[in-house]
Design a protein around this motif. Structure first.
Motif, PDB file in Angstrom:
ATOM      1  N   HIS A 169       0.851  -1.187   0.000  1.00  0.00           N
ATOM      2  CA  HIS A 169       0.000   0.000   0.000  1.00  0.00           C
ATOM      3  C   HIS A 169       0.887   1.238   0.000  1.00  0.00           C
ATOM      4  O   HIS A 169       1.795   1.362   0.816  1.00  0.00           O
ATOM      5  N   MET A 170       0.609   2.182  -0.897  1.00  0.00           N
ATOM      6  CA  MET A 170       1.464   3.342  -1.076  1.00  0.00           C
ATOM      7  C   MET A 170       1.092   4.506  -0.161  1.00  0.00           C
ATOM      8  O   MET A 170       1.694   5.579  -0.232  1.00  0.00           O
ATOM      9  N   GLY A 171       0.073   4.296   0.667  1.00  0.00           N
ATOM     10  CA  GLY A 171      -0.294   5.335   1.612  1.00  0.00           C
ATOM     11  C   GLY A 171      -1.242   6.371   1.076  1.00  0.00           C
ATOM     12  O   GLY A 171      -1.512   7.377   1.744  1.00  0.00           O
ATOM     13  N   TYR A 172      -1.771   6.139  -0.134  1.00  0.00           N
ATOM     14  CA  TYR A 172      -2.670   7.102  -0.765  1.00  0.00           C
ATOM     15  C   TYR A 172      -3.921   6.398  -1.290  1.00  0.00           C
ATOM     16  O   TYR A 172      -3.924   5.191  -1.539  1.00  0.00           O
ATOM     17  N   ALA A 173      -4.955   7.189  -1.467  1.00  0.00           N
ATOM     18  CA  ALA A 173      -6.151   6.754  -2.179  1.00  0.00           C
ATOM     19  C   ALA A 173      -6.399   7.730  -3.308  1.00  0.00           C
ATOM     20  O   ALA A 173      -5.860   8.857  -3.317  1.00  0.00           O
ATOM     21  N   PHE A 174      -7.199   7.311  -4.279  1.00  0.00           N
ATOM     22  CA  PHE A 174      -7.559   8.235  -5.355  1.00  0.00           C
ATOM     23  C   PHE A 174      -9.031   8.063  -5.696  1.00  0.00           C
ATOM     24  O   PHE A 174      -9.625   7.008  -5.479  1.00  0.00           O
ATOM     25  N   ALA A 175      -9.602   9.130  -6.193  1.00  0.00           N
ATOM     26  CA  ALA A 175     -11.003   9.110  -6.611  1.00  0.00           C
ATOM     27  C   ALA A 175     -11.131   9.905  -7.887  1.00  0.00           C
ATOM     28  O   ALA A 175     -10.379  10.860  -8.125  1.00  0.00           O
ATOM     29  N   SER A 176     -12.062   9.495  -8.731  1.00  0.00           N
ATOM     30  CA  SER A 176     -12.284  10.219  -9.986  1.00  0.00           C
ATOM     31  C   SER A 176     -13.771  10.250 -10.292  1.00  0.00           C
ATOM     32  O   SER A 176     -14.539   9.384  -9.868  1.00  0.00           O
ATOM     33  N   PHE A 177     -14.175  11.251 -11.040  1.00  0.00           N
ATOM     34  CA  PHE A 177     -15.544  11.345 -11.545  1.00  0.00           C
ATOM     35  C   PHE A 177     -15.572  12.402 -12.633  1.00  0.00           C
ATOM     36  O   PHE A 177     -14.613  13.167 -12.805  1.00  0.00           O
ATOM     37  N   SER A 178     -16.655  12.439 -13.374  1.00  0.00           N
ATOM     38  CA  SER A 178     -16.837  13.423 -14.436  1.00  0.00           C
ATOM     39  C   SER A 178     -17.823  14.490 -13.999  1.00  0.00           C
ATOM     40  O   SER A 178     -18.740  14.232 -13.216  1.00  0.00           O
ATOM     41  N   THR A 179     -17.640  15.687 -14.522  1.00  0.00           N
ATOM     42  CA  THR A 179     -18.563  16.784 -14.266  1.00  0.00           C
ATOM     43  C   THR A 179     -18.545  17.703 -15.475  1.00  0.00           C
ATOM     44  O   THR A 179     -17.858  17.424 -16.467  1.00  0.00           O
ATOM     45  N   ALA A 180     -19.291  18.776 -15.410  1.00  0.00           N
ATOM     46  CA  ALA A 180     -19.306  19.741 -16.513  1.00  0.00           C
ATOM     47  C   ALA A 180     -17.963  20.464 -16.593  1.00  0.00           C
ATOM     48  O   ALA A 180     -17.288  20.664 -15.579  1.00  0.00           O
ATOM     49  N   LEU A 247     -16.114  19.345  -4.709  1.00  0.00           N
ATOM     50  CA  LEU A 247     -16.728  18.511  -3.678  1.00  0.00           C
ATOM     51  C   LEU A 247     -18.249  18.610  -3.746  1.00  0.00           C
ATOM     52  O   LEU A 247     -18.956  17.609  -3.533  1.00  0.00           O
ATOM     53  N   ALA A 248     -18.769  19.793  -4.055  1.00  0.00           N
ATOM     54  CA  ALA A 248     -20.216  19.970  -4.162  1.00  0.00           C
ATOM     55  C   ALA A 248     -20.790  19.218  -5.355  1.00  0.00           C
ATOM     56  O   ALA A 248     -21.934  18.751  -5.325  1.00  0.00           O
ATOM     57  N   ARG A 249     -19.998  19.078  -6.425  1.00  0.00           N
ATOM     58  CA  ARG A 249     -20.447  18.384  -7.634  1.00  0.00           C
ATOM     59  C   ARG A 249     -20.317  16.865  -7.520  1.00  0.00           C
ATOM     60  O   ARG A 249     -20.983  16.123  -8.242  1.00  0.00           O
ATOM     61  N   MET A 250     -19.473  16.388  -6.627  1.00  0.00           N
ATOM     62  CA  MET A 250     -19.151  14.968  -6.531  1.00  0.00           C
ATOM     63  C   MET A 250     -20.365  14.060  -6.337  1.00  0.00           C
ATOM     64  O   MET A 250     -20.466  13.018  -7.006  1.00  0.00           O
ATOM     65  N   PRO A 251     -21.321  14.372  -5.447  1.00  0.00           N
ATOM     66  CA  PRO A 251     -22.441  13.435  -5.233  1.00  0.00           C
ATOM     67  C   PRO A 251     -23.307  13.192  -6.457  1.00  0.00           C
ATOM     68  O   PRO A 251     -23.991  12.168  -6.538  1.00  0.00           O
ATOM     69  N   GLU A 252     -23.274  14.113  -7.424  1.00  0.00           N
ATOM     70  CA  GLU A 252     -24.104  13.976  -8.618  1.00  0.00           C
ATOM     71  C   GLU A 252     -23.491  13.057  -9.668  1.00  0.00           C
ATOM     72  O   GLU A 252     -24.169  12.645 -10.613  1.00  0.00           O
ATOM     73  N   ALA A 253     -22.221  12.721  -9.512  1.00  0.00           N
ATOM     74  CA  ALA A 253     -21.511  11.956 -10.546  1.00  0.00           C
ATOM     75  C   ALA A 253     -22.036  10.529 -10.648  1.00  0.00           C
ATOM     76  O   ALA A 253     -22.248   9.863  -9.631  1.00  0.00           O
ATOM     77  N   THR A 254     -22.230  10.068 -11.869  1.00  0.00           N
ATOM     78  CA  THR A 254     -22.689   8.695 -12.108  1.00  0.00           C
ATOM     79  C   THR A 254     -21.532   7.742 -12.389  1.00  0.00           C
ATOM     80  O   THR A 254     -21.745   6.535 -12.498  1.00  0.00           O
ATOM     81  N   ASP A 255     -20.315   8.281 -12.523  1.00  0.00           N
ATOM     82  CA  ASP A 255     -19.154   7.438 -12.816  1.00  0.00           C
ATOM     83  C   ASP A 255     -18.096   7.559 -11.725  1.00  0.00           C
ATOM     84  O   ASP A 255     -16.896   7.407 -11.985  1.00  0.00           O
ATOM     85  N   PHE A 256     -18.524   7.816 -10.514  1.00  0.00           N
ATOM     86  CA  PHE A 256     -17.611   7.963  -9.381  1.00  0.00           C
ATOM     87  C   PHE A 256     -16.821   6.672  -9.178  1.00  0.00           C
ATOM     88  O   PHE A 256     -17.363   5.577  -9.205  1.00  0.00           O
ATOM     89  N   TYR A 257     -15.513   6.826  -8.952  1.00  0.00           N
ATOM     90  CA  TYR A 257     -14.645   5.656  -8.730  1.00  0.00           C
ATOM     91  C   TYR A 257     -13.653   5.995  -7.624  1.00  0.00           C
ATOM     92  O   TYR A 257     -13.118   7.108  -7.571  1.00  0.00           O
ATOM     93  N   PHE A 258     -13.399   5.017  -6.754  1.00  0.00           N
ATOM     94  CA  PHE A 258     -12.519   5.223  -5.602  1.00  0.00           C
ATOM     95  C   PHE A 258     -11.731   3.945  -5.356  1.00  0.00           C
ATOM     96  O   PHE A 258     -12.283   2.850  -5.416  1.00  0.00           O
ATOM     97  N   ASP A 259     -10.444   4.085  -5.064  1.00  0.00           N
ATOM     98  CA  ASP A 259      -9.656   2.898  -4.731  1.00  0.00           C
ATOM     99  C   ASP A 259      -8.373   3.328  -4.050  1.00  0.00           C
ATOM    100  O   ASP A 259      -8.014   4.514  -4.035  1.00  0.00           O
ATOM    101  N   GLU A 260      -7.699   2.351  -3.499  1.00  0.00           N
ATOM    102  CA  GLU A 260      -6.395   2.587  -2.903  1.00  0.00           C
ATOM    103  C   GLU A 260      -5.330   2.658  -3.980  1.00  0.00           C
ATOM    104  O   GLU A 260      -5.508   2.142  -5.088  1.00  0.00           O
ATOM    105  N   LEU A 261      -4.222   3.291  -3.677  1.00  0.00           N
ATOM    106  CA  LEU A 261      -3.049   3.266  -4.538  1.00  0.00           C
ATOM    107  C   LEU A 261      -2.089   2.236  -3.955  1.00  0.00           C
ATOM    108  O   LEU A 261      -1.524   2.437  -2.875  1.00  0.00           O
TER     109      LEU A 261
END
Length: 376
Positions: A169-180, A247-261
């Protein structure tokens, strides 16, 4: 030979393609009900470009190129402090992962048996094959089983042991999503580094959308979206620039992805009649920028060796011999990228990172065998 592949992302379909070219039948089992959409943008460099060309999909992928340019690096108030060259994150060709997986599926669906909505429950190695029991389907027998099922590989756990045994484990996490694309980025990106966390936004879909990427320290990786979003809000609550808006736009995302690095390091990529390819066997983490290329190159070499060697033992040994040094280099690059988070962002830093990936003798230019293929 009859091969079962677990995972229908990149490594699995690419392996199925090359196996078919060599006259070997492949079946792909995928837990999802269909090819998964979404995901980060992925890029290709060096020998991976040649493999895509030999697969006949390089032209189609170029038609879906993101054409990402440089990314400006800004301070908390949005003032530019440096330029991150596009070569660092976009390589020679960058496409959205959802386009790549769709193209690979279309390339293989007529010659490969796909089993969606199911996964492997048990593996029993026998003298003449592997007995596979599925969560839903009836048991079947295969000559070889290949895990192409990513960082959290089920095949690896069943055949080699618990994930913790091989995960760094590299000690980090990452998250991605799409927005306007509300920042009006024109085939470009913008990034802000705040201590040991970064926030990145890149234009996407011909500037109609934007891809957002968070990277931040995390020891425990939550598994529910609610907990993941809470972790991100906690990590970025005091970060400036566009953190609040995103952060305000994040809950609306339909392609939200989260995982450890994390990185996967294994003493061997095979055991008996079972082997691993791509992230399942040697994930270098998204920080390396080489995960998709590793998957493609691994599939190319593994299929070639399975088709040309007299024994599975020899095929798997040659597969590892061809790629071990390359994988070691991608892992080192991933660790260097992580460690760069501890350095203040500067033009000198980004220019040095970009320069490290240029030249004919870089890690991305591999001297691989040219396996003869049958025509089907």
């Amino acid at each position: 030979m009859n091969v079962l592949i677990s995972g229908a992302s990149v490594a699995g379909p690419a392996l199925a393609y090359w196996l078919h070219r060599h006259g070997i039948q492949a079946t792909i089992v995928e837990r999802a009900e269909q090819v998964r959409p979404g995901g980060l943008a992925v890029d290709f460099r060096g020998t991976a470009m040649r493999v895509l060309d030999e697969m006949g999909i390089l032209g189609e992928l170029r038609a879906h190129a993101t054409h990402s340019g440089d990314a400006k690096v800004v301070d908390a108030d949005g003032n530019q402090i440096a330029i991150m060259p596009g070569a660092i994150f976009a390589g020679e060709l960058e496409v959205l992962k959802t386009d790549l997986t769709r193209i690979l599926y279309d390339l293989t669906k007529n010659d490969t048996e796909y089993v969606f909505g199911d996964s492997i429950d048990t593996l029993t190695q026998e003298a003449d094959g592997v007995r596979v029991e599925f969560d839903r389907g009836a048991p079947r027998q295969f000559d070889v089983v290949i895990g192409a099922d990513g960082l959290h590989s089920r095949v690896r756990a069943l055949a080699f042991g618990p994930k913790e045994r091989f995960t760094n484990h590299m000690g980090y996490a990452f998250a991605s999503f799409s927005t306007a694309n509300y920042l009006d980025l024109d085939h470009a990106g913008a990034s802000h580094v705040s201590g040991d966390r970064s926030l990145n936004v890149f234009a996407s879909k011909e500037n109609r959308a934007a891809r957002v990427l968070f990277m931040f320290p995390a020891k425990d990786v939550p598994r529910t979206r609610e907990a993941q979003e809470k972790a991100i809000r906690t990590a970025y609550q005091h970060v400036g620039w566009e953190a609040g808006n995103l952060l305000a736009r994040m809950p609306e995302a339909t392609d939200f992805y989260f995982d450890e690095l994390s990185q996967i390091t294994m003493p061997a990529w095979s055991t008996g009649r079972v082997a691993l390819v791509g992230d399942a066997g040697y994930c270098a983490s998204p920080m390396s920028g080489r995960g998709t290329s590793q998957a493609l190159l691994g599939a190319y070499v593994l299929a070639g060796e399975l088709s040309t060697q007299d024994t599975l033992e020899k095929a798997f040994a040659e597969y590892e011999e061809a790629l071990r040094d390359y994988v070691a280099s991608t892992h080192e690059m991933g660790r260097m990228a992580r460690d760069s988070f501890n350095l203040p962002p500067s033009q000198e830093l980004f220019d040095a990172i970009a320069a490290a990936g240029t030249g004919d003798d870089t890690m991305d230019n591999l001297n691989l065998k040219n396996y003869a293929t049958k025509v089907h």
